[in-house]
Design an enzyme around this catalytic site. Structure first.
Site, mmCIF file in Angstrom:
data_model
loop_
_atom_site.group_PDB
_atom_site.id
_atom_site.type_symbol
_atom_site.label_atom_id
_atom_site.label_comp_id
_atom_site.label_asym_id
_atom_site.label_seq_id
_atom_site.Cartn_x
_atom_site.Cartn_y
_atom_site.Cartn_z
ATOM 1 N N GLU A 77 -29.032 8.029 -5.265
ATOM 2 C CA GLU A 77 -29.838 8.713 -4.252
ATOM 3 C C GLU A 77 -31.282 8.290 -4.474
ATOM 4 O OE1 GLU A 77 -30.807 13.198 -2.575
ATOM 5 O OE2 GLU A 77 -30.813 12.871 -4.726
ATOM 6 N N ASP A 135 -21.437 13.966 -10.190
ATOM 7 C CA ASP A 135 -22.845 13.952 -9.796
ATOM 8 C C ASP A 135 -23.669 14.099 -11.073
ATOM 9 O OD1 ASP A 135 -25.278 14.459 -8.415
ATOM 10 O OD2 ASP A 135 -24.145 15.341 -6.764
ATOM 11 N N ASP A 139 -11.739 28.366 -2.777
ATOM 12 C CA ASP A 139 -11.834 29.379 -3.826
ATOM 13 C C ASP A 139 -10.410 29.728 -4.276
ATOM 14 O OD1 ASP A 139 -12.195 31.705 -5.268
ATOM 15 O OD2 ASP A 139 -12.861 32.915 -3.542
ATOM 16 N N ASN A 167 -9.626 31.628 -7.060
ATOM 17 C CA ASN A 167 -9.445 32.890 -7.804
ATOM 18 C C ASN A 167 -10.120 34.069 -7.111
ATOM 19 O OD1 ASN A 167 -12.025 32.056 -8.213
ATOM 20 N ND2 ASN A 167 -12.054 32.383 -10.426
ATOM 21 N N HIS A 169 -25.071 17.584 1.584
ATOM 22 C CA HIS A 169 -25.346 19.006 1.342
ATOM 23 C C HIS A 169 -26.830 19.358 1.480
ATOM 24 C CE1 HIS A 169 -26.170 16.813 -2.257
ATOM 25 N NE2 HIS A 169 -26.847 17.852 -2.722
ATOM 26 N N ASP A 170 -27.649 18.400 1.869
ATOM 27 C CA ASP A 170 -29.081 18.665 2.059
ATOM 28 C C ASP A 170 -29.498 18.520 3.517
ATOM 29 O OD1 ASP A 170 -29.425 18.878 -0.743
ATOM 30 O OD2 ASP A 170 -29.763 16.724 -0.934
ATOM 31 N N ASP A 220 -13.112 34.871 -6.079
ATOM 32 C CA ASP A 220 -14.411 35.457 -6.431
ATOM 33 C C ASP A 220 -15.470 35.037 -5.405
ATOM 34 O OD1 ASP A 220 -14.661 32.794 -7.017
ATOM 35 O OD2 ASP A 220 -15.322 33.047 -9.086
ATOM 36 N N ASP A 275 -28.428 11.580 -8.928
ATOM 37 C CA ASP A 275 -29.331 12.470 -8.213
ATOM 38 C C ASP A 275 -30.778 11.976 -8.305
ATOM 39 O OD1 ASP A 275 -29.485 15.220 -6.969
ATOM 40 O OD2 ASP A 275 -30.896 15.511 -8.609
ATOM 41 N N ASP A 298 -13.963 26.357 -6.423
ATOM 42 C CA ASP A 298 -13.833 25.968 -7.831
ATOM 43 C C ASP A 298 -12.954 24.734 -7.978
ATOM 44 O OD1 ASP A 298 -11.195 27.056 -7.531
ATOM 45 O OD2 ASP A 298 -12.118 29.030 -7.707
HETATM 46 C C1 GLC Z 1 -31.025 16.012 -4.705
HETATM 47 C C2 GLC Z 1 -29.852 16.877 -4.334
HETATM 48 C C3 GLC Z 1 -30.371 18.239 -3.951
HETATM 49 C C4 GLC Z 1 -31.047 18.842 -5.157
HETATM 50 C C5 GLC Z 1 -32.165 17.928 -5.647
HETATM 51 C C6 GLC Z 1 -32.657 18.329 -7.009
HETATM 52 O O1 GLC Z 1 -31.822 15.716 -3.616
HETATM 53 O O2 GLC Z 1 -29.111 16.269 -3.303
HETATM 54 O O3 GLC Z 1 -29.360 19.086 -3.479
HETATM 55 O O4 GLC Z 1 -31.584 20.103 -4.815
HETATM 56 O O5 GLC Z 1 -31.747 16.585 -5.754
HETATM 57 O O6 GLC Z 1 -31.719 18.045 -7.995
#
Ligand code: GLC
Length: 544
Positions: A266, A100, A23, A25, A327-328, A27, A201, A31
């Site tokens: 993905e 992404d 971060d 700034n 991140h999932d 908040d 994605d 970023d």
């Molecule tokens: C993918 C992303 C996930 C997102 C989903 C919908 O699986 O990795 O974080 O919520 O798609 O876009």
């Protein structure tokens, strides 16, 4: 020595979840300027490519995976100038940048959807998937990936729209050529700005059956089906042949740019189906994520099977992707009971096998999962399922609330772990262990996990055999249960890798020419002629 692979076959990828990285700034939200300020860190550990989760304009209901303007930056993350500066600064350091791209759906707040929903006659109506219901029931039985019907009723026009993921993420209609053109234009907009490629994605959801046939019933209930499919086979709403053709068309587009760009998809499917997205002539996506290490058992037999499976389904000239987290998913260290030695051995595997390694931010310092109470939970998927008791999720081995792997990066032992300045409130709580687990401390500790990553990345960068060589698993049944052994070969040059995943000593009979230790975790010794005795939980890489 040969040096003829493409950059994306040899690279090492670092995934940044921008909201949680740095971060700048104060908040409480990471970023783009924050990322820029940490490019030297990424360069110094040695990663060659960064993939940044979405930072485009978005109502942030799914934290950026719900885009409302693909060509602008969300004010949470900065401005267009910042992204241009980020690309330039990364390139100056010879770091490639992957964005992404969420092609399947937009936010329901995207002006296209607002128009589309406004009336059946609107010119954008057909940009999304609208159907009449069956009486008061949805048009067919398709489920969303996150459970429940994928169809959502719109009172104003008395039709249903389809959303593969959450209801506020309506799917675009790729059978409408205007949509394809628009999304390709968006890809070009960023390619022209110099982005090196895209992570795509949920690419497997893009096309749906043209006749909207019901999915057949399935009587086998897997945990994943329990969560998402509820007794149905996902035949008509996922992995349609037209999506594979789209992969080929997109590849043609990115291939028209120089220097070379890449696409990484993905895709959730069985191996044979995932393979199809790479194209019969390897003219589809450049890379695809592979998932088997997301549920790993840290033992030699399991890991050997993974490598062998990837080598069977994704053999040369395809390059498999080795990844432990994103991140999932639950963070790696929490899946191996916080054992940093095992984390080091897994890193050794990841950077010495034939493949592209991908590291999720914080994995390199051993960041662990944080339990986020419902009251501060931010994940729309987690909130949707918070009625399911945790013990049941654990029992079914289901990871649903994704907040725990998205907590702020732990830079140092100052307040908020150096992610935000004191006084700010980070968007998710910082892991309480930040005084022990942080970048600054690990930089100063020769034996830290971070230094293992740095050493491995350096060795890999300096070594064409590791980047380009073939792999052979040494399958001697006497060692199979505890020792993972393989060679890498390029021309006449060979490297031998031995990883002892057991907590006892193990012996390896070395019939190769490789005798010189180049890298080690833990100790080893030569016992009698040709035999190497490896300490419990140790790794050794030898060259000729
Ligand atoms: C993918 C992303 C996930 C997102 C989903 C919908 O699986 O990795 O974080 O919520 O798609 O876009």
């Amino acid at each position: 020595m040969k040096n003829n692979k493409h950059w994306w076959q040899k690279t090492t990828i670092y995934q940044i979840y921008p909201r949680s990285f740095k971060d700048s700034n104060n908040d409480g939200i990471g970023d783009l300027q924050g990322i820029i300020s940490k490019l030297d860190y990424i360069k110094e550990i040695g990663f060659e490519t960064i993939w940044i989760s979405p930072f485009f304009t978005s109502p942030q209901q799914d934290w950026g995976y719900d885009v409302s303007d693909y060509c602008n930056i969300d004010p949470d993350f900065g401005e267009l100038n910042d992204v241009e500066e980020l690309i330039e600064q990364a390139h100056r350091r010879e770091i490639k940048v992957i964005f992404d791209l969420v092609l399947n759906h937009t936010s329901d707040q995207h002006p296209w959807f607002l128009e589309s929903r406004s009336s059946k006659e609107n010119p954008k109506r057909d940009w999304y998937i609208w159907r009449d219901g069956r009486g008061s029931r949805p048009p067919n039985n398709w489920r969303s990936i996150v459970g429940g019907s994928g169809w959502h009723h719109d009172r104003g026009t008395n039709q249903w729209y389809y959303a593969s993921f959450l209801p506020f993420q309506p799917d675009l209609n790729y059978r409408n050529p205007e949509v394809v053109h628009m999304m390709f234009d968006i890809a070009e907009y960023w390619l022209e700005k110099g982005v090196d490629g895209f992570r795509l994605d949920i690419f497997h959801t893009i096309f749906k059956d043209q006749q909207f046939r019901n999915n057949p019933v399935s009587f086998i209930l897997l945990p994943h089906d329990f969560m998402a499919g509820y007794f149905q086979k996902w035949v008509y709403n996922l992995n349609q042949p037209e999506t594979i053709q789209l992969a080929i068309d997109l590849r043609k587009l990115v291939d028209s740019y120089s220097p070379e760009r890449m696409l990484i998809g993905e895709i959730y499917a069985d191996d044979a189906t995932i393979r199809k997205y790479l194209g019969n002539e390897n003219d589809g996506l450049n890379l695809v994520f592979l998932w088997k290490l997301m549920d790993l058992q840290p033992d030699a037999r399991y890991l050997r099977n993974v490598v062998s499976n990837y080598e069977t389904h994704f053999s040369e000239p395809i390059t498999p992707v080795y990844m432990y987290g994103n991140h999932d998913r639950q963070r790696l260290v929490s899946r191996i009971n916080g054992d940093m030695r095992i984390a080091s051995l897994l890193a050794m595997l990841q950077f010495t096998v034939r493949g592209v390694p991908m590291t999720y931010y914080g994995e390199e310092i051993g960041m662990s999962e944080v339990t986020i109470p419902d009251s501060v939970s931010k994940d729309p998927v987690g909130r949707r399922f918070n009625w399911i008791p945790q013990f049941l999720l654990d029992w079914l081995n289901l990871y649903i609330n994704r907040d725990g792997c998205r907590t702020p990066m732990q830079w140092d032992d100052n307040e908020h772990a150096g992610f935000s300045a004191p006084g700010a409130t980070p968007w998710l709580p910082v892991n309480k262990n930040y005084k022990q687990v942080n970048v600054e401390d690990e930089q100063n500790d020769r034996g830290s996990l971070l230094n293992v990553y740095r050493d491995l990345l350096r060795i890999r960068r300096d070594n064409t055999v590791l980047q380009e060589g073939s792999i052979e698993l040494l399958n001697d049944s006497s060692i199979a249960d505890y020792l993972l052994a393989y060679t890498r070969m390029l021309d006449q040059e060979m490297i031998l890798v031995l990883i002892n995943f057991s907590d006892s000593y193990s012996t390896f009979t070395n019939n190769t020419k490789c005798k010189n230790a180049r890298f080690q975790i833990g100790g080893y010794q030569y016992s009698e002629e040709g035999k190497i005795l490896l300490q419990p939980l140790s790794g050794l890489m030898l060259t000729a």
